[in-house]
Motif scaffolding. Structure first.
Motif, PDB file in Angstrom:
ATOM      1  N   VAL A 158      52.729 -45.861  19.776  1.00 48.08           N
ATOM      2  CA  VAL A 158      52.577 -45.741  21.435  1.00 48.08           C
ATOM      3  C   VAL A 158      53.089 -44.744  22.042  1.00 48.08           C
ATOM      4  CG1 VAL A 158      52.660 -48.247  21.613  1.00 48.08           C
ATOM      5  CG2 VAL A 158      54.768 -47.050  21.663  1.00 48.08           C
ATOM      6  N   ASN A 159      54.197 -43.952  21.059  1.00 50.45           N
ATOM      7  CA  ASN A 159      54.837 -42.591  21.609  1.00 50.45           C
ATOM      8  C   ASN A 159      54.668 -41.404  20.881  1.00 50.45           C
ATOM      9  OD1 ASN A 159      56.143 -44.145  23.828  1.00 50.45           O
ATOM     10  ND2 ASN A 159      57.713 -44.762  22.082  1.00 50.45           N
ATOM     11  N   GLY A 160      54.002 -41.715  19.790  1.00 50.67           N
ATOM     12  CA  GLY A 160      53.656 -40.518  18.767  1.00 50.67           C
ATOM     13  C   GLY A 160      54.890 -40.244  17.768  1.00 50.67           C
ATOM     14  N   LEU A 161      54.572 -39.291  16.823  1.00 52.69           N
ATOM     15  CA  LEU A 161      55.868 -38.989  16.058  1.00 52.69           C
ATOM     16  C   LEU A 161      55.734 -37.544  15.571  1.00 52.69           C
ATOM     17  CD1 LEU A 161      58.244 -40.377  14.253  1.00 52.69           C
ATOM     18  CD2 LEU A 161      56.341 -40.935  12.398  1.00 52.69           C
ATOM     19  N   SER A 162      56.979 -37.018  15.541  1.00 49.29           N
ATOM     20  CA  SER A 162      56.959 -35.685  14.712  1.00 49.29           C
ATOM     21  C   SER A 162      58.386 -35.475  14.145  1.00 49.29           C
ATOM     22  CB  SER A 162      56.690 -34.573  16.131  1.00 49.29           C
ATOM     23  OG  SER A 162      57.598 -34.571  16.958  1.00 49.29           O
ATOM     24  N   GLY A 163      58.327 -34.467  13.383  1.00 47.19           N
ATOM     25  CA  GLY A 163      59.556 -34.034  12.576  1.00 47.19           C
ATOM     26  C   GLY A 163      59.364 -34.455  11.084  1.00 47.19           C
ATOM     27  N   GLU A 164      60.464 -34.463  10.444  1.00 44.29           N
ATOM     28  CA  GLU A 164      60.453 -34.829   8.888  1.00 44.29           C
ATOM     29  C   GLU A 164      60.929 -36.487   8.980  1.00 44.29           C
ATOM     30  OE1 GLU A 164      63.218 -33.153   6.347  1.00 44.29           O
ATOM     31  OE2 GLU A 164      62.208 -31.220   6.026  1.00 44.29           O
ATOM     32  N   ILE A 165      59.899 -37.115   8.127  1.00 45.38           N
ATOM     33  CA  ILE A 165      60.101 -38.187   7.832  1.00 45.38           C
ATOM     34  C   ILE A 165      59.925 -38.528   6.065  1.00 45.38           C
ATOM     35  CG2 ILE A 165      59.577 -39.525   9.942  1.00 45.38           C
ATOM     36  CD1 ILE A 165      56.746 -40.225   8.470  1.00 45.38           C
ATOM     37  N   THR A 166      60.742 -39.548   5.345  1.00 42.20           N
ATOM     38  CA  THR A 166      60.681 -39.600   4.152  1.00 42.20           C
ATOM     39  C   THR A 166      59.973 -41.058   3.812  1.00 42.20           C
ATOM     40  OG1 THR A 166      62.480 -38.428   3.557  1.00 42.20           O
ATOM     41  CG2 THR A 166      61.669 -40.082   1.883  1.00 42.20           C
ATOM     42  N   VAL A 167      58.624 -40.851   3.171  1.00 43.07           N
ATOM     43  CA  VAL A 167      57.950 -42.279   2.593  1.00 43.07           C
ATOM     44  C   VAL A 167      57.750 -42.353   1.494  1.00 43.07           C
ATOM     45  CG1 VAL A 167      55.763 -43.387   3.237  1.00 43.07           C
ATOM     46  CG2 VAL A 167      56.733 -42.077   4.983  1.00 43.07           C
ATOM     47  N   LYS A 223      51.948 -49.933   0.738  1.00 45.04           N
ATOM     48  CA  LYS A 223      53.380 -50.312   0.174  1.00 45.04           C
ATOM     49  C   LYS A 223      54.408 -49.162   0.771  1.00 45.04           C
ATOM     50  CE  LYS A 223      51.398 -51.933  -4.016  1.00 45.04           C
ATOM     51  NZ  LYS A 223      51.220 -51.814  -5.243  1.00 45.04           N
ATOM     52  N   SER A 224      54.309 -49.081   2.341  1.00 48.20           N
ATOM     53  CA  SER A 224      55.013 -48.122   2.842  1.00 48.20           C
ATOM     54  C   SER A 224      56.410 -48.678   3.091  1.00 48.20           C
ATOM     55  CB  SER A 224      54.480 -47.709   4.177  1.00 48.20           C
ATOM     56  OG  SER A 224      55.233 -46.837   4.908  1.00 48.20           O
ATOM     57  N   ASP A 225      57.532 -47.979   2.492  1.00 39.13           N
ATOM     58  CA  ASP A 225      58.807 -48.466   2.812  1.00 39.13           C
ATOM     59  C   ASP A 225      59.329 -48.203   4.329  1.00 39.13           C
ATOM     60  OD1 ASP A 225      59.321 -45.772   2.283  1.00 39.13           O
ATOM     61  OD2 ASP A 225      60.366 -45.792   0.832  1.00 39.13           O
ATOM     62  N   TYR A 226      58.714 -46.859   4.651  1.00 42.94           N
ATOM     63  CA  TYR A 226      58.997 -46.409   6.021  1.00 42.94           C
ATOM     64  C   TYR A 226      58.656 -47.331   7.057  1.00 42.94           C
ATOM     65  CZ  TYR A 226      59.361 -43.428  10.244  1.00 42.94           C
ATOM     66  OH  TYR A 226      59.476 -42.859  11.458  1.00 42.94           O
ATOM     67  N   LEU A 227      57.409 -48.120   6.951  1.00 48.05           N
ATOM     68  CA  LEU A 227      56.772 -49.149   7.798  1.00 48.05           C
ATOM     69  C   LEU A 227      57.575 -50.463   7.519  1.00 48.05           C
ATOM     70  CD1 LEU A 227      52.970 -48.708   7.611  1.00 48.05           C
ATOM     71  CD2 LEU A 227      54.335 -48.157   9.398  1.00 48.05           C
ATOM     72  N   THR A 232      58.788 -36.433   1.188  1.00 49.92           N
ATOM     73  CA  THR A 232      58.897 -35.967   2.706  1.00 49.92           C
ATOM     74  C   THR A 232      57.659 -35.315   3.381  1.00 49.92           C
ATOM     75  OG1 THR A 232      61.157 -35.211   1.738  1.00 49.92           O
ATOM     76  CG2 THR A 232      60.295 -34.012   3.741  1.00 49.92           C
ATOM     77  N   TYR A 233      57.615 -35.710   4.678  1.00 50.61           N
ATOM     78  CA  TYR A 233      56.417 -35.287   5.326  1.00 50.61           C
ATOM     79  C   TYR A 233      56.827 -34.697   6.750  1.00 50.61           C
ATOM     80  CZ  TYR A 233      53.738 -38.264   2.057  1.00 50.61           C
ATOM     81  OH  TYR A 233      53.041 -38.778   0.959  1.00 50.61           O
ATOM     82  N   ASN A 234      56.278 -33.677   6.886  1.00 51.96           N
ATOM     83  CA  ASN A 234      56.803 -32.997   8.306  1.00 51.96           C
ATOM     84  C   ASN A 234      55.321 -32.530   9.054  1.00 51.96           C
ATOM     85  OD1 ASN A 234      57.957 -31.674  10.425  1.00 51.96           O
ATOM     86  ND2 ASN A 234      58.939 -30.116   9.271  1.00 51.96           N
ATOM     87  N   SER A 235      54.778 -33.578   9.674  1.00 48.07           N
ATOM     88  CA  SER A 235      53.501 -33.192  10.600  1.00 48.07           C
ATOM     89  C   SER A 235      53.564 -34.038  11.770  1.00 48.07           C
ATOM     90  CB  SER A 235      52.273 -33.671   9.930  1.00 48.07           C
ATOM     91  OG  SER A 235      52.575 -35.143   9.396  1.00 48.07           O
ATOM     92  N   VAL A 236      52.563 -34.042  12.454  1.00 50.62           N
ATOM     93  CA  VAL A 236      52.476 -34.568  13.955  1.00 50.62           C
ATOM     94  C   VAL A 236      51.633 -35.720  13.872  1.00 50.62           C
ATOM     95  CG1 VAL A 236      52.035 -34.189  16.226  1.00 50.62           C
ATOM     96  CG2 VAL A 236      53.313 -32.450  14.956  1.00 50.62           C
ATOM     97  N   MET A 237      52.037 -36.981  14.535  1.00 51.63           N
ATOM     98  CA  MET A 237      51.357 -38.038  14.409  1.00 51.63           C
ATOM     99  C   MET A 237      50.955 -38.060  16.200  1.00 51.63           C
ATOM    100  SD  MET A 237      51.491 -42.115  13.940  1.00 51.63           S
ATOM    101  CE  MET A 237      50.162 -43.335  14.679  1.00 51.63           C
ATOM    102  N   THR A 238      49.855 -37.819  16.758  1.00 45.25           N
ATOM    103  CA  THR A 238      49.730 -38.019  18.280  1.00 45.25           C
ATOM    104  C   THR A 238      49.608 -39.190  18.714  1.00 45.25           C
ATOM    105  OG1 THR A 238      47.191 -38.130  18.211  1.00 45.25           O
ATOM    106  CG2 THR A 238      48.366 -35.883  18.391  1.00 45.25           C
ATOM    107  N   ARG A 239      50.059 -39.576  19.926  1.00 47.50           N
ATOM    108  CA  ARG A 239      50.078 -40.904  20.746  1.00 47.50           C
ATOM    109  C   ARG A 239      48.680 -41.294  20.601  1.00 47.50           C
ATOM    110  NH1 ARG A 239      50.861 -41.522  27.214  1.00 47.50           N
ATOM    111  NH2 ARG A 239      51.104 -43.659  27.194  1.00 47.50           N
ATOM    112  N   GLN A 240      48.847 -42.610  20.427  1.00 47.95           N
ATOM    113  CA  GLN A 240      47.299 -43.202  20.299  1.00 47.95           C
ATOM    114  C   GLN A 240      47.112 -43.962  21.532  1.00 47.95           C
ATOM    115  OE1 GLN A 240      45.240 -42.755  17.322  1.00 47.95           O
ATOM    116  NE2 GLN A 240      47.185 -41.366  17.129  1.00 47.95           N
TER     117      GLN A 240
END
Length: 487
Positions: free
Chosen positions: A429-438, A413-417, A442-450
């Protein structure tokens, strides 16, 4: 006179009647059904109860030694190694691992091994609990359509592996021909609340990990000990989802853990538990308060622990890439009341920046091989997408997409997605870093490129979007490539 003539044959008739009554009584005795195995007189025949994993037969308790009859059938059959990946298993009793056998010291085991007529190959069985040539292998070599019977005495208590020992031995074991036989000590093992049967094995396929279709065995990979899959109970999902094992808070759990190999040693660990007792290598030596126990190929261990708090405990081979990348992962779901004196959960959240705010990147390669077997339908996208999810996303985002509070955002049930599918594709495909709100947090972590192909990205996102209350978006390979090629 007439009276004398009529009385003369009475004694033989009475004797015959008495004999008949005695004989019938004996027959009735033979047919007696006993409520508990403990009630069966010592030395009398009984049929062994055999169970498929993760189940185990009824405990022996205090029963006397018996003549125990074991009937086991060998079946060569196709099964699922993981979603979309099929494999021709060779099995004892139709499961990998094979049927669990439970005996006690002093039993005389009469073992009948049957090789189904539809099978292609001869097989046999080597039981490590047997004192005798080949552990029974010499006496049990059997062609398709035949059966062999041999017997042995259980002399030593412990948890023992059995496996096929027909040449090439490694191939027969690698195709799933292994299981466990428990020989309980006199008086039985101490009672516990739950018992389960778990066995690790390594598999070697012509295709790479995750390559779909019917995969044949790869002898060269097996010789090189380069396993594509390392799994519990014969498949990647052998102990997850509907196959997960369960317990209640306060219960004592006993796991009979074996390692069929054929090559790799297991570093067995339950994340979030400490083993109160470990029967080292399945024998009489008991170690206490153990975090991880080594189980050699062709060996076993018995571990016991009490579950004190609820949650999903993860069973792994702590050679950790095997767990999260090759399949050696299971779940023990524990239900019951929380106990904050033992485990509080999160108490507070702070900020920890010892190295400054810079984002470090991981070395990557652009070489990604596209799948040779594309998904042909929405159903296949869901099936293959779930496989990729369990291999690459499960650890951070969890089995139901719930995420990990304050660390990894939920996918359920992710509003972000749901707000932007292209942004979701880019994150994969590119990875994600920095603050996001879901969902307001608020989350501030790193998702590595898959490092997965465009088709695999499309499949896994289709699975996520069509699970856990999301918006049912269907992602295509073309959509993924469009995001990849965007300048």
């Amino acid at each position: 006179m007439k009276t004398n003539k009529t009385k003369k044959p009475v004694y033989p008739m009475l004797l015959s009647l008495a004999f008949a009554i005695f004989f019938i009584g004996c027959m009735d005795k033979e047919k007696t059904t006993y409520e508990n195995s403990e009630d069966i007189p010592a030395g009398q025949e009984m049929m062994a109860e055999l169970t498929s994993p993760p189940h185990v037969p009824t405990p022996i308790g205090r029963r006397k030694a018996k003549k125990l009859k074991v009937n086991m059938e060998i079946l060569e059959q196709e099964g699922e190694l993981t979603d979309g990946v099929r494999y021709n298993y060779w099995t004892f009793g139709g499961s990998v691992p094979g049927s669990f056998i439970r005996t006690r010291v002093g039993d005389e085991v009469e073992f009948t091994l049957s090789n189904h007529p539809d099978n292609k190959l001869p097989h046999n069985i080597d039981l490590h609990a047997v004192t005798g040539p080949g552990g029974g292998a010499e006496s049990s070599f059997v062609a398709p359509g035949f059966e062999k019977t041999f017997s042995f005495k259980t002399l030593n208590p412990g948890l023992f592996v059995y496996h096929c020992a027909t040449a090439p031995v490694g191939m027969h074991i690698a195709n799933g021909m292994y299981g466990l036989i428990l020989v309980e000590p006199e008086g039985g093992l101490p009672p516990v609340d739950k018992e389960y049967y778990i066995m690790q094995g390594d598999f070697y396929t012509k295709g790479k990990n995750g390559e779909r279709g019917l995969q044949p065995f790869d002898m060269q990979k097996a010789v090189d000990e380069n396993a594509d899959y390392v799994v519990f109970n014969g498949s990647v999902d052998g102990l997850t989802g509907d196959n997960a094992i369960t317990a209640q808070v306060g219960e004592t759990v006993r796991l009979y853990v074996g390692n069929g190999g054929p090559n790799l040693v297991s570093s067995f660990h339950v994340i979030g538990e400490i083993f109160d007792k470990v029967y080292v290598e399945g024998g009489g030596l008991i170690n206490e308060n153990i975090q991880t126990t080594l189980i050699p190929a062709g060996g076993a261990a018995i571990v016991e622990f009490r579950v004190d708090v609820p949650g999903s405990l993860v069973l792994v081979d702590h050679s950790i890439f095997r767990a999260f990348n090759k399949g050696a992962l299971g779940i023990l779901n524990v239900e019951g009341e929380k106990n904050k004196k033992i485990y509080s959960g999160e108490i507070r959240e702070g900020i920890y920046l010892p190295e400054g705010p810079g984002i470090q990147s991981m070395p990557t390669t652009d070489e990604i091989v596209e799948s040779e077997i594309p998904a042909k339908s929405f159903e296949e996208q869901m099936e293959f997408g779930k496989q990729i999810y369990m291999q690459t996303c499960f650890a951070c985002h969890q089995g139901e997409g719930q995420g990990i509070p304050n660390a990894f955002p939920p996918l359920a049930k992710s509003d972000y997605l749901n707000a932007d599918v292209n942004r979701a594709i880019s994150a994969v495909v590119n990875g994600l870093s920095g603050e996001i709100t879901v969902n307001g947090n608020t989350y501030n972590s790193v998702m590595t490129r898959q490092m997965i192909s465009s088709e695999e990205v499309a499949n896994v996102l289709t699975y996520v979007y069509n699970s856990w209350g999301n918006n049912k978006e269907v992602v295509t390979t073309e959509m993924v490539n469009k995001v990849k090629n965007k300048k």
